[in-house]
Scaffold this active site. Structure first.
Site, PDB file in Angstrom:
ATOM      1  CB  THR A  67      -6.794   8.648   6.377  1.00  0.00           C
ATOM      2  OG1 THR A  67      -6.051   9.206   7.475  1.00  0.00           O
ATOM      3  CG2 THR A  67      -6.833   9.648   5.230  1.00  0.00           C
ATOM      4  CE  LYS A  80      -2.022  -1.393   3.721  1.00  0.00           C
ATOM      5  NZ  LYS A  80      -2.904  -1.498   4.912  1.00  0.00           N
ATOM      6  N   GLY A 135      -8.460   4.149   9.990  1.00  0.00           N
ATOM      7  CA  GLY A 135      -9.011   2.824   9.691  1.00  0.00           C
ATOM      8  C   GLY A 135      -8.965   2.441   8.231  1.00  0.00           C
ATOM      9  CB  THR A 136      -7.340   3.957   5.249  1.00  0.00           C
ATOM     10  OG1 THR A 136      -7.881   5.238   5.544  1.00  0.00           O
ATOM     11  CG2 THR A 136      -7.335   3.736   3.758  1.00  0.00           C
ATOM     12  N   GLY A 137      -6.517   1.200   6.417  1.00  0.00           N
ATOM     13  CA  GLY A 137      -5.865  -0.096   6.202  1.00  0.00           C
ATOM     14  C   GLY A 137      -6.722  -1.259   6.628  1.00  0.00           C
ATOM     15  CB  CYS A 138      -8.905  -1.778   9.617  1.00  0.00           C
ATOM     16  SG  CYS A 138      -7.867  -1.092  10.872  1.00  0.00           S
TER      17      CYS A 138
END
Ligand SMILES: Cc1ncc(COP(=O)(O)OP(=O)(O)O)c(N)n1
Ligand SMILES: Cc1nc(C(=O)O)sc1CCOP(=O)(O)O
Ligand SMILES: [Mg+2]
Length: 708
Positions: free
Chosen positions: A420, A388, A422-425
């Protein structure tokens, strides 16, 4: 453990032909078969035992292994150390009661049921004796010439509807039956010739699996920490899974006390409780995919790894949460080491650049280096890596799916938003869900990214928290369902004002403001402030004039032009009234140096004006109106001490200019224009507006802080 019966291979030595049973099974398991049943009417028990031992090795725990009819052979194979998970018995075979007694409570025991009488007999057995029913035939088949009358799909549906036990469809089942049988309530498809006689059992199995997954609602388990603010952790995972078409479940590894501004505390419950949560799910629910997020320490990681080996979910996506937004490492060395075992069980991992660096043991230097590191990691762990690139600088936000000898890059313009959290979760959960729906990896990544971008764009509208807010996981669904909620102008104004409450209280506490209020402000500091204000106002007037030029309506055009006039008049009055020789100020004030704070503020305003975006520009202009009006009225109202209202105050006339009713009215109008522009702006543009507004507010603070 509840068994995943979705694709169930029953072997037939004749149909396996020269390839043989073991290789057929190995390829079919590679393709996604979840249960293998060794069925051979001709072999002796000893031969069956030997085959079970060989199959157990070939399967290596990647699928369940059962044997048809031959209970004693199963027992013998187990005694020889083979992993034999159970038996399937027919109406005329050994007793299921004996099988349960011999093989124990954890064995998988299936029973054939071709009619209502068989079903009633099965249901009359003690609970837990039989785990599933083999129900057929769906249509006539040569593989079992003495098969009972065909039920058809509808007959199977009626049977499954009447059975509390999971029903596996068997007899003449082909790939084109997948959707109909899953829709009819099948817990799985038991096939013989469709796989044993297939030219490529792995490819055929994979095709069956893809069709099976696409025909159902994936049951996706998140194993992660809890974020009470709802933006990250299991809360975000559940929203992302639901928004991606799955049924979400969550096992909580750690409790955090956090909000949009940071993590305050973390509590890791006793490890036995984590184990209980995991087994409570896998003992009852077939899991189609697992998404693993925050694992607080090595013990938690080891417990999850142990459970993965027992439960064997078909899809495992690991978001290696190791580095906080601040860049701090979240796991200790022991936990980072334990993570290796977890990654070895993953199908896809989704590191950001910081996490990728930790996993490959070096800092990542740019996108090309990230791609190279991702390829190394993918080879090392034998899984796909979704690198990412969101943390990169620049206008692009790339991602890359690396693995199986390919690198697929995805890139889009960066979405400018502070929301942004929690974007990865959310991305990894959406990906796990889409994979469990049968999407190919590259399609699943593309679809997850598109959903995430829509969610990022709409996050601003949620107005959650004063820090990095969450994305709007259901933005697309709300828009298509007519549930889209646009914030009101008043709501935006209230939210924006609230979000700079920290800056506003900092301004109130500044020595300059305190000294101005109580009259102790030294002459030199006051004159410095006036000079900088004069320098500022002259340029501010130009920015206001630009806003007038860009204004979409004549009313706004007139308002900003009038404000520009007021600003330059105000600057001229400063000179006439205050910046005079007897005040010890040189006539050439504009020879005065712009202080850094003045320069930075003006640069921000001019840069925003340069974008040509009217809405963004008036958002940047607004804090000067709003903060001065608010501060002036509170000063004048005595909030900083009654003396500020006293005509004897050394700066009484200056303070009086702060409380000008015309300026108050102009401020109200400016707020209205900005809020109305924000309501009609796209979420992304609204986010840019808010950012410009916040930056100006921060410059106001620096401007007031400069004199002292
Ligand atoms: C999954 C599954 N369902 C039914 C059968 C048939 O078993 P059975 O009734 O014992 O008949 P034979 O297989 O022995 O001919 C099965 N084997 N598997
Ligand atoms: C082993 C078996 N049992 C059946 C039952 O109805 O109990 S039908 C069957 C054979 C199914 O083979 P194919 O998938 O090639 O049709
Ligand atoms: Mg039998």
């Amino acid at each position: 453990m509840i068994a995943d019966l979705s694709l169930y291979l029953v072997t037939d030595p004749a149909l396996c032909g020269e390839r043989g049973v073991v290789d057929t099974v190995r390829h079919a398991v590679d393709g996604g078969v979840r249960v293998v049943q060794l069925r051979d009417k001709q072999a002796t028990d000893a031969e069956i035992t030997a085959q079970l031992i060989e199959l157990s090795r070939a399967i290596g725990g990647r699928s369940l292994l059962l044997v048809n009819d031959r209970l004693d052979a199963a027992i013998a194979a187990r005694e020889a150390g083979a992993r034999v998970d159970g038996v399937h018995l027919g109406q005329g075979d050994a007793s299921v009661l004996r099988a349960r007694s011999e093989l124990g409570p954890d064995a998988l025991i299936g029973l054939t049921a071709n009619n209502r009488a068989h079903l009633d007999a099965a249901l009359a057995l003690p609970a837990g004796t039989v785990d599933y029913l083999g129900v057929g035939v769906i249509r006539p088949t040569k593989t079992k010439p003495d098969h009972p009358p065909a039920l058809g799909v509808d007959g199977f549906r009626a049977f499954a509807a009447a059975s509390p036990l999971p029903c596996v469809a068997i007899g003449g089942v082909g790939i084109d039956d997948t959707e109909a049988l899953r829709d009819a309530g099948a817990a799985g498809l038991a096939v013989v010739s469709a796989l044993c006689a297939a030219e490529d059992p792995a490819e055929t199995a994979a095709a069956f699996v893809q069709r099976w997954r696409a025909a159902g609602v994936p049951r996706v388990l998140s194993i992660a920490g809890s974020d009470p603010s709802g933006g990250a952790g299991v809360q975000a995972d559940l929203k992302s899974i639901a928004a991606s078409g799955g049924y979400g479940m969550a096992v909580i590894t750690a409790l955090t006390a956090q909000n949009t501004q940071g993590v305050r505390a973390v509590h890791v419950p006793p490890i036995d409780f984590l184990r209980e949560q995991l087994h409570a799910i896998s003992d009852d629910i077939v899991i189609d995919a697992v998404k693993i997020g925050m694992l607080a320490n090595a013990e938690v990681i080891r417990t999850v790894v142990e459970w993965l080996d027992a439960a064997r979910p078909p899809i495992v996506v690991v978001d290696p949460v190791m580095v906080a937004t601040s860049g701090d490492r979240l796991l200790d060395a022991e936990a980072e080491h334990a993570l290796g075992a977890l990654l070895a069980r993953a199908d896809v991992i989704t590191p950001n650049l910081g996490e990728l660096g930790v996993l490959v043991g070096r800092d990542i230097d740019g996108w090309d280096d990230a791609l190279a590191a991702g390829a190394v990691l993918s080879t090392a762990i034998g899984a796909r890596v979704l690198v990412k690139g969101g943390h990169l600088d620049g206008a692009e936000a790339p991602d890359a799916l690396i693995g199986a000898g390919t690198t697929i890059e995805f890139t889009d313009a960066r979405i400018e938003t502070r929301n942004t959290h929690g974007t990865g979760c959310s991305l990894s959960s959406a990906l796990a869900t889409r994979l469990a729906r049968g999407e190919a990896p590259d399609d699943a990544v593309a679809g997850s990214r598109a959903w995430l971008r829509e969610s990022l764009r709409e996050g601003e509208a949620l107005m959650v928290g004063r820090g990095h807010g969450p994305i709007n996981h259901f933005a697309g669904l709300w828009a298509r369902g007519g549930l889209e909620t646009r914030p009101s102008a008043e709501g935006i104004a209230t939210d924006w004002w609230e979000r700079i409450s920290g800056i506003r209280s900092d301004i109130d506490g500044l020595p300059f403001i305190r000294a101005l209020a109580d009259g102790t402000l030294g002459r030199e500091a006051f004159v410095f402030y006036l000079e900088q204000d004069a320098l500022y106002l002259r340029e501010y007037a130009r920015v206001l004039a630009e806003a007038s030029r860009l204004a979409p309506t004549s009313a706004e055009q007139a308002f900003w032009a009038h404000s520009a006039h007021g600003s330059i008049v105000g600057e001229l009055e400063l000179h006439a009234s205050w910046l005079t020789p007897d005040a010890g100020v040189s006539a050439e004030t504009f020879a005065a140096e712009r202080a850094p704070a003045t320069m930075a503020y003006l640069d921000h305003l001019r840069a925003t004006a340069f974008t040509g975006d009217y809405a963004e520009l008036i958002a940047a202009i607004l804090p000067c109106f709003w903060l001065y009006d608010d501060l002036g009225r509170r000063l004048h109202a005595g909030e900083f001490g009654e003396y500020a209202c006293d005509p004897q105050h050394p700066y009484a006339s200056w303070l009086a200019t702060y409380a000008d009713p015309a300026f108050e009215q102009a401020t109200v109008q400016a707020i209205a224009y900005v809020a109305e522009a924000a309501v009609s702006a796209s979420p992304e543009r609204r986010s840019r507006m808010h950012r410009a507004f916040e930056i100006s507010a921060a410059h106001e603070l620096a401007f007031f802080a400069a004199p002292l």
